[in-house]
Design a protein around this motif. Sequence first.
Motif: not given
Length: 267
Positions: A71-89
């Motif tokens: 829910e906090i993904k809509s807040e720009p101040s939390w943009d730095y946390a977006k990569p924490w939700h996944y890993i690419s491989i």
Amino acid sequence: MVLWNLKSISIFSYVIAYFCLNSQSTWAFGQNGHRIVAHIAEAYLTPKTEKAIKQITGKYQLAQLATWPDEIKSEPSWDYAKPWHYISIDDNESFESLNRSPNGDILSALVHFERVLTNSKTTQSNKWQALAFYTHLVGDIHQPLHVGYRNDRGGNDIAVKWFEKNSNLHAVWDTELIENQRLSYKDYASFINIATSSQVTSWQKASYLDWAKESKAIRKQAYDFNNIDSDIPQLSYKYTYQKTKIINQRLLIAGVRLAGKLNSFFD
């Protein structure tokens, strides 16, 4: 370098923010997926762990915290946390030699929030935040497309038709397969919570890396569109029947493992 700055906000502010955000449109596992995982976990907590969690959450259930990190993904101040939700491989890569993102990923985030929760010097507000993130990320790592391919962003760039509605493959696995069951999260959790004691013991022995490897191993099944000859896969009853079994198993395993980890932290 990963920035793990936890915001210093009061517990009251967190709760107010939760309910304000919860009145807005739903997010991607989807809200019910994360609630299902959290609700299953609560059935396996020890009394000591339950008490410790209540001291962090107050009167609120773990399921209520579980959706907050989306829910906090809509807040720009939390943009730095977006990569924490996944890993690419990719298929030909191994986790052991993977060039990990300097901005963090779901594996490093889980380790970080475990340390926050088990540190006796952590403030109460930071424990609230860490518990919300940890609960949420345990769900995410068990959704196979959160351990996804780089070229399609974990299925986000794969357009599909879901019962004639425009969607994408990631959304189908995060939300649509679960919502298609037309169940409340409590009923859903009750229906799929049929783990044996031996399964619980086995599942809880696995490491974070094991969790990620499992999702990587089964993610190809999400792309099995039953040889549909179309530019945009048309997903409906047959796909739902086949893939719901997989997502139900991942939800159950995630809940059992979340409980196991929380018990190890607090009991």
